[in-house]
Scaffold this motif. Structure first.
Motif, PDB file in Angstrom:
ATOM      1  N   SER A 180       1.013  -0.958   0.034  1.00 19.90           N
ATOM      2  CA  SER A 180       0.070   0.113   0.183  1.00 19.90           C
ATOM      3  C   SER A 180       0.757   1.527  -0.528  1.00 19.90           C
ATOM      4  N   THR A 181       0.837   1.934  -1.171  1.00 16.65           N
ATOM      5  CA  THR A 181       1.792   2.988  -1.334  1.00 16.65           C
ATOM      6  C   THR A 181       1.426   4.205   0.015  1.00 16.65           C
ATOM      7  N   ILE A 182       0.470   4.289   0.630  1.00 12.29           N
ATOM      8  CA  ILE A 182       0.127   5.378   2.188  1.00 12.29           C
ATOM      9  C   ILE A 182       1.231   4.915   2.646  1.00 12.29           C
ATOM     10  N   ARG A 183       0.830   3.835   3.447  1.00  5.06           N
ATOM     11  CA  ARG A 183       1.484   2.640   4.623  1.00  5.06           C
ATOM     12  C   ARG A 183       3.014   2.961   4.044  1.00  5.06           C
TER      13      ARG A 183
END
Lengths: 412, 480
Positions: A180-183
């Motif tokens: 996940s890019t945000i994580r």
């Protein structure tokens, strides 16, 4: 048939009874465990404190004669909770405690277990325990089949990894199907400015989504040294890259970015214009005021809203520009100007001057109130006409409102 | 007697159908329960990692506009807003829409939070009834009150969306309270699957009986009255053994209006909340699903059982009847308006399985169940009541139901443990039995009435008698 039915009914009854029994047993067990664990954990916490204060050399000695098997989960829980809040010497002692109690070796072994949750937990705990020797095992875990394990490995490497793992960490951004890019971006942000060089070097290899996430990381941890690089990104073909670069320039406070951001106010894509307006406010770049006034008449709502906010945050010059917009031919620009002047307290201040002894101030405030009334946004003025502390001002303002209302109606 | 033979034969055939129907229905429930167990287990394993702090501190956490539609909510609105303002979340705003209240909702909010009119300029992404005024608060800059002409809850929520500034919107009922970390937890799917997640819902539990202080539920307990306890069991079954199961197979059709987070851009593209049905939350989710499937977008809608929203449930049968009739009308209207999705492979498992389930079991179920009971009475009158049939009927309709309710209580006790007192757990177990002996049957009648209402074109919202939340220091009964 009767017997079969009886069996069916009895079976359902028995299963329901078993479920009810399970509920009772589960509650009894959890209550007992909470009570017993709570008591024991308090005792162990006191002993751990003594170790952290340096009163004992080894954690095993501090906790009593070695750590009993059934106390191990309690001790582990205490250590994991404590290390999240610790820094400096205390964190060092806690890391040593993980090693001394064999927890690091246990976590490394757990990284090989079948259940994904064991591997995920082990990866997370290795990061918390600051186990530098786990770096290779964690790099291997980046290819785990389970997403949670992969993410926990990234997080652990973010905590304990040395400079050599930075490029690998940064490149995980480029695999949105696996991470996940945000994580991942959050992990990179936690790493601080160390990560900037790796991002800049890998940027050209990134897919569009990863570029956006990378620029968000730069916005969060960037320093003015990356200003040049970010300004170049304002010329990127992708509008998302341009808008995120504009945001990052505001976030890092790049003082040389003003003219480029003013140019960005004329970008064909509205997200870039909207973010540029916002970033100009962060830089307090006063030469942008005329362009921000123009942006108040933009065709896109968010550009207008951000431009108004920016003008408001530019101090007296910005507020004065907003006042000059009160008689603008664009209704939206007028309304947004009134709202911002209200928010900045200018409307209340001018109303307070309506009966001022100074002719100049009185005239200026009456002219201002007239303009606000003409703009058609009279919510605050109506409130002040009812609630102002000064009775005379209330009466005068009511008079102005009714007079101007009549004029407006006559005009219509 | 021979004249009646055809009737007896028909009833016997119907009886067999009823048995088949109940076995099918309860087996679906059982399947959902098993899926829920697996999902709860997975969740418990994932919950070992508390990422709340990271979400809280991150610059990248998506800000949320919490939207509340309020109409005649003077008794509970202050506590609700207090709970929202206390939320542990990095960046959020609370937008309350006073939808033409005729009580003192506007006044109590204005005086409690020092609200004053502001000339805020909003983007009209969705059509709504006219907004009279917008209020802001100096003491709480992230609180906005919109006073508008009455237009119903969907219209009020759309007005709130128009004025909202953030990319996520979270709708919350005006008689509900959320836990401090609820937003942090419910937003998790938007962080773990940022590209696909368009909506996420949390579990709703009943607040009747709990003690509330400064917008926080201080102590959790079940009330003394039976009706709210029955609903507590029903909610556990619906959320823990129902939605968790649907979520496990990515087929969630309902995100409760009491507590749901949506990606604003998707909601606006879908046209916002619709006033054409009586269940705007269900209708919005189904419409969003349809739109996204037609656009061939990959998307997720998630149910997160951990974040808790506490809501007040009806305490009288009259209120309950009106509420459930409204919900059922909403279901029928939604199924009708989105009927092209039914049995349509284009809409995946939602079109092929979930919507048909809602049609055959949730919508038509009350009729079949009631007819089953009537058939027993008629058989008895005609002297053809078969004892074996009666036992089998009770086994598959009532006892199977009791088992599933008790199983939901087990799920609650093993993984969530929200009720600390033994007495409350005992109440839940006893009422698992009672829920299937009268309560469920009463709900069927309310749902049948909903159909009658639809045929008669009655569409009253059915205001619920509001009760003030129990203060933590008070030991008396709630005041009305």
């Amino acid at each position: 048939m009767n017997q079969a039915l009886f069996i069916v009914a009895s079976a359902i009854g028995i299963v329901t009874g078993v479920v009810a029994l399970l509920v009772i047993v589960s509650k009894a067990r959890s209550d007992r465990r909470t009570l017993r664990w709570g008591r024991r954990q308090r005792v162990l916490a006191r002993r751990l404190e003594a170790y952290l204060r340096g009163e004992r050399i080894g954690v095993s000695a501090a906790l009593g004669d070695g750590v009993r098997k059934r106390d191990r989960p309690l001790v582990e829980d205490l250590l994991l909770r404590r290390i999240l809040l610790s820094t400096g010497e205390e964190a060092g002692r806690l890391k040593a405690a993980f090693e001394e109690l064999g927890l690091v070796s246990a976590y490394l072994a757990q990284l090989e277990r079948r259940g994904w949750w064991h591997r995920a937990r082990a990866a997370e705990n290795l990061g918390l325990a600051g186990a530098a020797r786990a770096q290779d095992a964690l790099l291997k875990a980046l290819e785990d089949e389970n997403a949670e394990v992969r993410f926990r490995a990234v997080r652990a490497l973010g905590r304990i990894g040395d400079a050599s793992v930075m490029p690998t960490l940064v490149l995980t951004l480029n695999r949105p199907d696996r991470f996940s890019t945000i994580r991942i971006a959050n992990v990179l942000v936690a790493r601080g400015p160390d990560i900037l060089q790796a991002i800049i070097e890998s940027f050209d290899q990134f897919a569009p989504r990863a570029r956006v996430a990378a620029l968000d990381v730069v916005a969060a941890v960037g320093t003015r040294e990356v200003g040049d690089w970010l300004r170049e990104r304002l010329g990127d073909a992708d509008r998302n890259v341009r808008s995120r670069a504009a945001k990052a320039l505001g976030a890092i406070g790049d003082l040389f970015a003003g003219p480029r951001l003013v140019e960005a106010l004329g970008d064909p894509q509205w997200p870039v214009r909207a973010v540029a307006a916002k970033s100009l406010a962060k830089l307090r770049y006063a030469p942008a005021i005329p362009e921000l006034c123009n942006a108040l008449r933009d065709s896109e709502w968010w550009v207008r809203a951000n431009a108004a906010e920016s003008l408001r945050s530019m101090g007296l010059e910005g507020l004065s520009a907003l006042e000059s917009m009160l008689d603008d031919s664009d209704a939206y620009a007028r309304h947004q100007a009134v709202f911002m002047l209200e928010e900045a307290g200018v409307v209340d201040e001018r109303v307070g001057d309506l009966l001022d002894a100074s002719n100049r101030r009185r005239a200026r405030s009456r002219n201002f109130v007239d303009q606000v009334i003409e703009s058609g946004q009279c919510g605050r003025l109506t409130d002040l006409a009812e609630e102002h502390a000064d009775l005379q001002i209330r009466a005068f303002l009511s008079h102005m409102l009714s007079r101007d209302q009549a004029t407006l109606e006559a005009r219509q | 007697m021979t004249n009646l033979q055809w009737l007896i034969d028909a009833i016997l055939a119907f009886n067999n159908f009823i048995i088949f129907y109940f076995v099918s229905l309860n087996s679906i429930y059982l399947m959902l329960f098993v899926l829920s167990m697996a999902a709860a287990l997975r969740m418990a394993r994932e919950n070992f990692f508390s990422d709340s702090q990271q979400i809280l501190e991150s610059d990248l956490t998506l800000p949320i506009s919490v939207i509340v539609a309020a109409r005649n909510e003077e008794l509970t609105i202050v506590e609700t807003i207090r709970s929202l303002l206390r939320a542990n979340y990095p960046e959020f705003e609370v937008i309350v829409v006073n939808d033409g209240s005729t009580d003192h909702t506007l006044d109590v909010l204005a005086s409690t939070y020092g609200l004053r009119k502001v000339d805020r300029v909003a983007k009209r992404s969705l059509e709504t009834r006219p907004v009279r005024s917008v209020y802001g608060s100096l003491s709480h800059p992230n609180l906005i009150l919109v006073d508008k002409e009455p237009g119903g809850k969907p219209d009020a929520l759309n007005a709130a969306i128009n004025i909202s500034r953030y990319p996520l919107i979270c709708s919350i009922d005006a008689d509900s309270i959320i836990e401090e970390d609820a937003l942090l937890r419910v937003v998790t799917p938007f962080i773990t699957h940022p590209e696909e997640t368009v909506a996420a819902g949390g579990i709703v539990r009943i607040i009747n009986g709990c003690r509330v202080e400064d917008g926080v539920v201080k102590s959790i307990a079940l009330p003394g009255q039976g009706l709210p306890i029955l609903q507590a069991v029903e909610y556990l079954r619906g959320f823990l053994a129902g939605r968790l199961g649907w979520n496990a197979i990515q087929s969630l059709l309902i995100i409760s209006g009491a507590f749901g987070v949506y990606r604003k851009e998707t909601v606006i593209r879908a046209g916002g909340y619709s006033g054409t049905t009586d269940s705007e939350d269900l209708e919005l989710v189904v419409r969003m699903r349809r739109m996204l499937r037609e656009e061939k977008k990959r998307f997720r809608m998630a149910f997160v059982p951990d974040p808790v929203c506490w809501t007040e449930v009806p305490t009288t049968f009259g209120d309950l009847a009106r509420q459930r009739a409204r919900w059922h009308r909403g279901l029928i209207q939604t199924l009708w308006s989105e009927r092209t999705m039914l049995f349509n492979p284009r809409y995946g498992r939602v079109g092929l399985f979930v919507m048909p389930y809602f049609l055959l079991f949730e919508m038509i179920g009350p009729f079949i169940e009631t007819l089953g009971y009537l058939a027993i009475v008629v058989s008895f009158i005609l002297g053809s009541l078969d004892q074996e049939y009666l036992v089998l009927f009770l086994a598959v309709s009532v006892f199977y139901g009791v088992f599933l309710s008790a199983a939901a209580v087990l799920l609650e006790e093993v993984w969530f443990r929200r009720y600390p007192n033994w007495l409350d757990v005992a109440k839940l177990l006893v009422f698992s039995l009672a829920e299937n002996l009268g309560y469920r049957q009463a709900l069927s009648l309310f749902k049948i009435k909903a159909v009658w209402d639809l045929l008669m074109r009655h569409r009253t919202w059915g205001d619920m008698t509001r009760i003030r939340f129990l203060p933590a220091s008070d030991s008396g009964k709630p005041s009305r």
